[in-house]
Design a protein around this motif. Structure first.
Motif, PDB file in Angstrom:
ATOM      1  N   GLY A  65       0.777  -1.229   0.000  1.00 25.87           N
ATOM      2  CA  GLY A  65       0.000   0.000   0.000  1.00 25.87           C
ATOM      3  C   GLY A  65       0.814   1.286   0.000  1.00 25.87           C
ATOM      4  N   THR A  66       0.087   2.374   0.202  1.00 26.28           N
ATOM      5  CA  THR A  66       0.682   3.704   0.246  1.00 26.28           C
ATOM      6  C   THR A  66       0.058   4.491   1.395  1.00 26.28           C
ATOM      7  N   ALA A  67       0.758   5.544   1.823  1.00 26.94           N
ATOM      8  CA  ALA A  67       0.244   6.363   2.922  1.00 26.94           C
ATOM      9  C   ALA A  67       0.884   7.733   2.903  1.00 26.94           C
ATOM     10  N   ARG A  68       0.239   8.641   3.635  1.00 31.37           N
ATOM     11  CA  ARG A  68       0.822   9.949   3.909  1.00 31.37           C
ATOM     12  C   ARG A  68       1.110  10.000   5.402  1.00 31.37           C
ATOM     13  N   LEU A  69       2.364  10.263   5.740  1.00 31.19           N
ATOM     14  CA  LEU A  69       2.787  10.298   7.135  1.00 31.19           C
ATOM     15  C   LEU A  69       3.254  11.700   7.486  1.00 31.19           C
TER      16      LEU A  69
END
Length: 199
Positions: free
Chosen positions: A106-110
């Protein structure tokens, strides 16, 4: 041509002495690296004078199990993996250890550095090496987003929240955390071995 027992045993001995191929592992030449300096405190988050290390394309394209690959890589470089999970959705940090986070799905914004910190995007194959004290939280993520988390040997991370009244004590604890002996991605070369040890 048939091989007798003595020749076979000799052959095994020769093979045992040959170096194992490292084609399945990331090497410093294959991994793109960048650093992010977050050295100012934010609220109750101490952050750190050591830069965050961000590694890209750590997982080769032909890997079957991304999580297993990252766990093996971290373990082989002296960072025992301890969990598979996303990132908490509240600002937190660890005052007693550095932390390696490897994205295997997956992908994310941290957000790094506290409530007013920098927001970065991460995807499969990215690894973050967070110095002790660096605030982090998940802003958003797709349903598949998952990480492997690892720490230096025999370390169990504490969980600290953004509490300004605790800043002085936690800053002192963060400063006392020793530099790791190896880098979770590159081992004994490059990465944090250069960026952290020259500080």
């Amino acid at each position: 041509m048939p091989v007798d027992r003595r020749q076979f045993v000799t052959l095994l001995g020769v093979i045992a002495l040959m170096p194992l191929p490292r084609a399945g592992f990331a090497t410093p030449r294959e991994v793109a690296m960048e650093t992010l300096l977050i050295d100012k405190p934010s609220g109750g988050v101490p952050n750190n004078k050591l830069p965050v290390m961000i590694y890209h394309r750590v997982i080769p394209p032909n890997v079957v199990d991304n999580a297993d690959y990252l766990e093996h890589l971290f373990r082989s470089n002296g960072w025992p993996p301890q969990w598979r999970y996303p990132v908490y959705t509240f600002t937190h940090f660890h005052s007693n250890t550095h932390e390696a986070l490897g994205v295997f799905a997956g992908t994310a914004r941290l957000q790094l550095g506290g409530e007013n910190g920098k927001i970065i995007e991460v995807k499969v194959g990215d690894v973050l090496l967070l110095p002790a004290g660096i605030g982090h939280k998940q802003i958003s993520a797709d349903e598949e987003f998952m990480l492997v988390g690892a720490y230096p040997p025999e370390m169990k991370a504490d969980l600290c929240h953004d509490e300004p009244a605790q800043l002085a004590a936690r800053t002192k604890a963060v400063i006392a955390v020793p530099l790791p002996d190896t880098d979770p991605v590159t081992g004994h070369s490059e990465g944090s071995m250069l960026a952290w040890h020259k500080k």
